[in-house]
Design a protein around this motif. Structure first.
Motif, PDB file in Angstrom:
ATOM      1  N   MET A  58     -69.741 -30.064  -7.725  1.00  0.00           N
ATOM      2  CA  MET A  58     -70.259 -31.173  -8.328  1.00  0.00           C
ATOM      3  C   MET A  58     -71.618 -30.763  -9.139  1.00  0.00           C
ATOM      4  O   MET A  58     -72.122 -31.683  -9.672  1.00  0.00           O
ATOM      5  N   ASP A  59     -71.947 -29.720  -8.944  1.00  0.00           N
ATOM      6  CA  ASP A  59     -73.254 -29.542  -9.766  1.00  0.00           C
ATOM      7  C   ASP A  59     -73.093 -29.254 -10.912  1.00  0.00           C
ATOM      8  O   ASP A  59     -72.295 -28.518 -11.369  1.00  0.00           O
ATOM      9  N   LEU A  60     -74.116 -29.413 -11.804  1.00  0.00           N
ATOM     10  CA  LEU A  60     -74.244 -29.207 -13.250  1.00  0.00           C
ATOM     11  C   LEU A  60     -75.316 -28.304 -13.360  1.00  0.00           C
ATOM     12  O   LEU A  60     -76.724 -28.745 -13.201  1.00  0.00           O
ATOM     13  N   THR A  61     -75.288 -27.291 -13.987  1.00  0.00           N
ATOM     14  CA  THR A  61     -76.367 -26.419 -14.383  1.00  0.00           C
ATOM     15  C   THR A  61     -76.441 -26.209 -15.978  1.00  0.00           C
ATOM     16  O   THR A  61     -75.519 -25.710 -16.712  1.00  0.00           O
ATOM     17  N   VAL A  62     -77.668 -26.465 -16.292  1.00  0.00           N
ATOM     18  CA  VAL A  62     -77.977 -26.416 -17.781  1.00  0.00           C
ATOM     19  C   VAL A  62     -78.933 -25.341 -18.178  1.00  0.00           C
ATOM     20  O   VAL A  62     -79.973 -25.313 -17.687  1.00  0.00           O
ATOM     21  N   HIS A  63     -78.584 -24.378 -18.943  1.00  0.00           N
ATOM     22  CA  HIS A  63     -79.403 -23.314 -19.272  1.00  0.00           C
ATOM     23  C   HIS A  63     -79.495 -23.318 -20.820  1.00  0.00           C
ATOM     24  O   HIS A  63     -78.271 -23.410 -21.513  1.00  0.00           O
ATOM     25  N   ALA A  64     -80.494 -23.776 -21.279  1.00  0.00           N
ATOM     26  CA  ALA A  64     -80.806 -23.380 -22.738  1.00  0.00           C
ATOM     27  C   ALA A  64     -81.787 -22.523 -23.256  1.00  0.00           C
ATOM     28  O   ALA A  64     -82.869 -22.617 -22.617  1.00  0.00           O
ATOM     29  N   GLU A  65     -81.496 -21.689 -24.262  1.00  0.00           N
ATOM     30  CA  GLU A  65     -82.383 -20.441 -24.690  1.00  0.00           C
ATOM     31  C   GLU A  65     -82.675 -21.289 -26.189  1.00  0.00           C
ATOM     32  O   GLU A  65     -81.861 -21.398 -26.918  1.00  0.00           O
ATOM     33  N   ILE A  66     -84.183 -21.586 -26.292  1.00  0.00           N
ATOM     34  CA  ILE A  66     -84.623 -22.289 -27.302  1.00  0.00           C
ATOM     35  C   ILE A  66     -85.335 -21.230 -28.327  1.00  0.00           C
ATOM     36  O   ILE A  66     -86.261 -20.455 -27.806  1.00  0.00           O
ATOM     37  N   ARG A  67     -84.929 -20.750 -29.424  1.00  0.00           N
ATOM     38  CA  ARG A  67     -85.293 -19.566 -29.862  1.00  0.00           C
ATOM     39  C   ARG A  67     -85.935 -20.087 -31.341  1.00  0.00           C
ATOM     40  O   ARG A  67     -85.368 -20.989 -32.207  1.00  0.00           O
ATOM     41  N   VAL A  68     -87.079 -19.677 -31.752  1.00  0.00           N
ATOM     42  CA  VAL A  68     -87.799 -20.172 -33.057  1.00  0.00           C
ATOM     43  C   VAL A  68     -88.377 -18.846 -33.648  1.00  0.00           C
ATOM     44  O   VAL A  68     -88.865 -18.085 -33.098  1.00  0.00           O
ATOM     45  N   SER A  69     -88.007 -18.763 -34.989  1.00  0.00           N
ATOM     46  CA  SER A  69     -88.688 -17.740 -35.680  1.00  0.00           C
ATOM     47  C   SER A  69     -89.640 -18.233 -36.764  1.00  0.00           C
ATOM     48  O   SER A  69     -89.474 -19.308 -37.332  1.00  0.00           O
ATOM     49  N   ALA A  70     -90.905 -17.759 -36.877  1.00  0.00           N
ATOM     50  CA  ALA A  70     -91.959 -18.389 -37.581  1.00  0.00           C
ATOM     51  C   ALA A  70     -92.747 -17.045 -38.070  1.00  0.00           C
ATOM     52  O   ALA A  70     -92.622 -15.996 -37.654  1.00  0.00           O
ATOM     53  N   PRO A  71     -93.669 -17.341 -39.104  1.00  0.00           N
ATOM     54  CA  PRO A  71     -94.494 -16.186 -39.704  1.00  0.00           C
ATOM     55  C   PRO A  71     -95.301 -15.838 -38.571  1.00  0.00           C
ATOM     56  O   PRO A  71     -96.021 -14.631 -38.603  1.00  0.00           O
ATOM     57  N   ASP A  72     -95.879 -16.495 -37.622  1.00  0.00           N
ATOM     58  CA  ASP A  72     -96.797 -15.979 -36.651  1.00  0.00           C
ATOM     59  C   ASP A  72     -96.277 -16.740 -35.040  1.00  0.00           C
ATOM     60  O   ASP A  72     -95.554 -17.560 -35.209  1.00  0.00           O
ATOM     61  N   GLN A  73     -96.705 -15.886 -34.133  1.00  0.00           N
ATOM     62  CA  GLN A  73     -96.222 -16.535 -32.660  1.00  0.00           C
ATOM     63  C   GLN A  73     -96.529 -17.820 -32.526  1.00  0.00           C
ATOM     64  O   GLN A  73     -95.886 -18.783 -31.755  1.00  0.00           O
ATOM     65  N   SER A  74     -97.916 -18.271 -32.701  1.00  0.00           N
ATOM     66  CA  SER A  74     -98.317 -19.548 -32.481  1.00  0.00           C
ATOM     67  C   SER A  74     -97.518 -20.700 -33.042  1.00  0.00           C
ATOM     68  O   SER A  74     -97.108 -21.846 -32.299  1.00  0.00           O
ATOM     69  N   ARG A  75     -97.182 -20.569 -34.266  1.00  0.00           N
ATOM     70  CA  ARG A  75     -96.334 -21.516 -34.865  1.00  0.00           C
ATOM     71  C   ARG A  75     -94.837 -21.403 -34.245  1.00  0.00           C
ATOM     72  O   ARG A  75     -94.280 -22.467 -34.163  1.00  0.00           O
ATOM     73  N   ALA A  76     -94.313 -20.440 -33.904  1.00  0.00           N
ATOM     74  CA  ALA A  76     -93.172 -20.369 -33.394  1.00  0.00           C
ATOM     75  C   ALA A  76     -93.144 -20.850 -31.922  1.00  0.00           C
ATOM     76  O   ALA A  76     -92.280 -21.771 -31.617  1.00  0.00           O
ATOM     77  N   ARG A  77     -94.260 -20.713 -31.171  1.00  0.00           N
ATOM     78  CA  ARG A  77     -94.331 -21.465 -29.913  1.00  0.00           C
ATOM     79  C   ARG A  77     -94.405 -23.020 -30.060  1.00  0.00           C
ATOM     80  O   ARG A  77     -93.865 -23.688 -29.444  1.00  0.00           O
ATOM     81  N   GLU A  78     -95.256 -23.217 -30.966  1.00  0.00           N
ATOM     82  CA  GLU A  78     -95.621 -24.617 -31.291  1.00  0.00           C
ATOM     83  C   GLU A  78     -94.463 -25.413 -31.582  1.00  0.00           C
ATOM     84  O   GLU A  78     -94.096 -26.534 -31.082  1.00  0.00           O
ATOM     85  N   PHE A  79     -93.584 -24.763 -32.404  1.00  0.00           N
ATOM     86  CA  PHE A  79     -92.297 -25.499 -32.855  1.00  0.00           C
ATOM     87  C   PHE A  79     -91.243 -25.592 -31.595  1.00  0.00           C
ATOM     88  O   PHE A  79     -90.621 -26.574 -31.250  1.00  0.00           O
ATOM     89  N   ALA A  80     -91.088 -24.575 -30.946  1.00  0.00           N
ATOM     90  CA  ALA A  80     -90.229 -24.268 -29.820  1.00  0.00           C
ATOM     91  C   ALA A  80     -90.630 -25.328 -28.769  1.00  0.00           C
ATOM     92  O   ALA A  80     -89.572 -25.982 -28.131  1.00  0.00           O
ATOM     93  N   ASP A  81     -91.878 -25.440 -28.471  1.00  0.00           N
ATOM     94  CA  ASP A  81     -92.353 -26.652 -27.571  1.00  0.00           C
ATOM     95  C   ASP A  81     -91.943 -27.727 -27.882  1.00  0.00           C
ATOM     96  O   ASP A  81     -91.905 -28.840 -26.997  1.00  0.00           O
ATOM     97  N   LYS A  82     -91.821 -28.056 -29.323  1.00  0.00           N
ATOM     98  CA  LYS A  82     -91.488 -29.563 -29.466  1.00  0.00           C
ATOM     99  C   LYS A  82     -89.839 -29.816 -29.649  1.00  0.00           C
ATOM    100  O   LYS A  82     -89.370 -30.875 -29.772  1.00  0.00           O
ATOM    101  N   ILE A  83     -89.058 -28.729 -29.427  1.00  0.00           N
ATOM    102  CA  ILE A  83     -87.498 -28.836 -29.226  1.00  0.00           C
ATOM    103  C   ILE A  83     -87.274 -29.493 -27.888  1.00  0.00           C
ATOM    104  O   ILE A  83     -87.633 -28.823 -26.857  1.00  0.00           O
ATOM    105  N   GLU A  84     -86.801 -30.662 -27.825  1.00  0.00           N
ATOM    106  CA  GLU A  84     -86.552 -31.267 -26.393  1.00  0.00           C
ATOM    107  C   GLU A  84     -84.969 -30.872 -26.104  1.00  0.00           C
ATOM    108  O   GLU A  84     -83.975 -31.021 -26.928  1.00  0.00           O
ATOM    109  N   ILE A  85     -84.652 -30.772 -24.877  1.00  0.00           N
ATOM    110  CA  ILE A  85     -83.432 -30.826 -24.185  1.00  0.00           C
ATOM    111  C   ILE A  85     -83.292 -32.016 -23.482  1.00  0.00           C
ATOM    112  O   ILE A  85     -84.205 -32.133 -22.285  1.00  0.00           O
TER     113      ILE A  85
END
Lengths: 460, 207
Positions: A58-85
């Motif tokens: 009866m276990d439910l395992t949720v694995h999500a890979e959130i990928r973001v592409s941006a001109p720089d790493q900080s913008r990619a990370r900032e956007f990825a952190d805002k994506i909610e599961i």
């Protein structure tokens, strides 16, 4: 005025800027939950693939890979952190949703951030499943409960399930392999491929091909502009299509096809077959019960009908053989060739010939402007023969020692009998009444502007 | 009038002579037989009359008897069609070479396009769209004809659906333009549209 050198330099610099590598950032979401009995797993997502496996727990395992592409790493990370599961339990369902942040256009509306989320979910096999996705594929394996999967712009594949499955898609394909239970599929602009389903199958599609094989119960397919192919199915089948072919092989029940401007091919049908089309050929073989064909501007060809055959056609040739029951053909402007018929034959056509061979039953032919050549194999039984035509000859071949009361009449032609007959009444070139053998049965031949010949059938 | 056997054909065509004909055949066996045969043929012809639905027959006949267009214009139209098709095919092949296709074949670093790839894709997509627009322009008169066959009507409907899907995909790409799945989906839709337009033109030419 623009300096051409400056313009070239500007584009060169711009080009180099574009050529700069982009940065990608990936964040994983991993959580485990326990489902209550009766809870449905509901997934709502877009922009990425969903892969669902099952297990007995009866276990439910949720694995999500959130990928973001941006001109720089900080913008990619900032956007990825805002994506909610959002994984939330409710009374009757467990909900998994993706929430993307606003992604407003940047300078000149040229947005530099792109994103995608890929799910891999392992869920209880006994829990019902509901999936909604856009712009991403959906793959479900081993679901032992009812499923409801809707997607668009992403292929759906469903394997090894049990239960009633309802699948909708558009602009992408659907594949279902191995399900114990009924399957309903509705799609547009996407091919459908179904195999090994123990229950019934219903498919609605447009502008793409549909194929189904090894379906246990009834198959109902409604399509247009796409080939429909069915093989090795246990139940009956009803197929609607247009502008594309319908091919059915090895069906356990009845077959009904309504096609237009597309070929119909039916082979090894255990039940009856009702085949309708236009402007395309119809072919059939081994029909287990009765056969009905309605076409126009089509050639019809086939062999092997256990029941009777009823055919309506126009502006096309009809050729049918090996029928256990009777044959009724109503044609116009099309030649008719019929052979090896155990029952009675009734043929009506015009402006084309009729050829009947190895006929065991009664023969009734009404032709206009076409030659009629009929061979009756009936012996020691009464099988009446009535043939009428005009502007073309009639030839009747009789087997063995025939017993007929003959009435033959023509105009602008002669009557000739190879079989000795006892003439009664007046004798003339264009009218004859007489008796063959015991005269047990009626042989009526009427022609206008054509010769009538009564001939012995060859022994083979 | 003294009716004679050679007047028979004229009498059959002129109802005013029918009374004379009837009087004549009472005493003339040859004409009586001829009249009987003509009457049978006439009755048979009436029985032959049949009606059935053939919605596609008239467009087919119309297309078949339509006078040939001047050779130069036909050549010009065909040349334009094939040129547009060839250009579209070349552009599509070029554009698709930059876009990863099936998700299964896509490795981890192919979820997104690079700047350079996007630039090439957008450049080629614009050229490809121009080629498709040219095909659409050639196909437009066929689609707009009031006597469009059911097949053309269905093509028209398919094009509307494809245009709607292209619009939806492009709208999503505005927010997510480096997403490889979206770019691949858009390329597939353009390819489908090109094939549909090509089928329309091929269908129109074959008729």
């Amino acid at each position: 005025m623009l300096n051409p050198t400056k313009v070239i330099l500007f584009f060169a610099v711009s080009s180099n800027l574009f050529a700069l590598d982009r940065e990608e950032y990936t964040r994983n979401f991993d959580k485990n939950f326990t489902l209550h009995a009766g809870q449905t797993v509901r997934v709502e997502h877009r922009m990425g693939e969903i892969v669902i496996h099952t297990h007995p727990q009866m276990d439910l395992t949720v694995h999500a890979e959130i990928r973001v592409s941006a001109p720089d790493q900080s913008r990619a990370r900032e956007f990825a952190d805002k994506i909610e599961i959002l994984a939330e339990p409710f009374q009757s369902e467990f909900s998994i949703r993706t929430r993307y942040p606003e992604n407003p256009g940047s300078f000149f509306g040229f947005n530099r951030v792109s994103y995608s989320v890929r799910y891999e979910i392992t869920m209880p096999e006994s829990a019902a499943l509901s999936v909604r996705n856009e712009f991403g594929a959906v793959s479900v394996t081993g679901l032992k409960a009812n499923g409801d999967i809707k997607s668009s712009h992403g292929a759906i594949s469903f394997h090894g399930g049990t239960g009633a499955q309802h699948i909708e898609n558009s602009f992408a394909s659907v594949e279902v392999v191995n399900n114990t239970g009924d399957v309903v599929i509705a799609t547009t602009n996407g091919s459908v491929k179904v195999a090994d389903v123990s229950g019934a199958l219903t498919v609605t599609d447009r502008f793409a091909s549909v194929s189904a094989e090894h379906i246990g119960k009834d198959v109902k397919i409604s399509n247009t502009n796409g080939t429909v192919e069915i093989s090795d199915c246990g139940g009956s089948s009803t197929i609607g299509n247009a502008f594309a072919n319908v091919i059915v092989h090895n069906l356990g029940g009845d077959l009904t096809v309504h096609n237009g401007n597309g070929k119909v091919e039916a082979q090894n049908i255990k039940g009856g077959a009702d085949l309708n089309t236009s402007f395309a050929e119809v072919s059939f073989s081994n029909i287990g019960r009765s056969l009905s064909i309605r076409t126009n501007n089509s050639n019809i060809e086939g062999s092997g009908v256990k029941g009777s055959a009823k055919i309506e056609n126009s502006f096309g040739a009809t050729s049918i053989s090996n029928v256990d029951g009777g044959v009724r053909i109503q044609s116009a402007n099309g030649a008719v060739t019929v052979s090896d018929i155990r029952g009675d034959a009734n043929v009506k056509t015009s402006f084309a010939g009729v050829e009947l061979e190895h006929m065991a039953g009664a023969i009734d032919v009404d032709d206009q402007n076409g030659a009629v050549d009929a061979t009756s194999n009936a012996q020691n039984v009464c099988r009446p023969i009535s043939i009428h035509t005009s502007f073309a000859p009639i030839r009747v071949h009789l087997a063995g020692a025939p017993n007929y009361q003959v009435t033959a009449k023509t105009t602008f032609g002669k009557i000739r009998s190879e079989v000795p007959l006892l003439v009664s009444g007046s004798l003339s070139d264009d009218a004859l009444s007489g008796t063959l053998g015991t005269g047990q049965c009626e042989l009526r031949l009427t022609d206008n502007n054509g010769t009538i010949e009564i001939l012995k059938a060859s022994s083979h | 009038m003294i009716f004679e056997c050679h007047d028979l054909d004229r009498a059959l065509a002129d109802p005013a002579l029918l009374a004379e004909l009837q009087r004549h055949i009472r005493g003339c066996e040859t004409c009586r037989n001829q009249y009987r045969i003509w009457t049978e043929i006439s009755n048979t012809a009436k029985q032959l009359h049949q009606e059935w639905d053939s919605p596609n027959l008239w467009p087919h006949l119309l297309a078949a008897v339509r006078p040939e267009r001047p050779a130069s214009k036909r050549w010009y139209v065909e040349w334009k069609l094939w040129a547009a098709t060839a250009a579209a095919a070349a552009m599509l092949a070029f554009a698709l070479a930059y876009i990863p296709h099936s998700p299964a074949a896509r490795s981890n670093d192919q979820y997104f396009l690079t700047e350079q790839t996007l630039k090439e894709v957008e450049k080629n997509e614009a050229a490809y769209r121009r080629s498709i627009d040219e095909l659409a322009r050639l196909a437009q008169p066929k689609l707009e004809t009031t006597a469009a066959s059911p097949l053309l009507q269905s093509y028209r409907e398919k094009l509307l659906m494809l245009d709607s899907a292209i619009l939806e995909t492009r709208s999503n790409l505005d927010q997510n333009q480096f997403n490889a799945h979206l770019q691949s989906d858009l390329a597939d839709l353009y390819r489908e549209k090109r094939l549909t337009l090509k089928e329309i033109l091929t269908h129109a030419q074959s008729n």
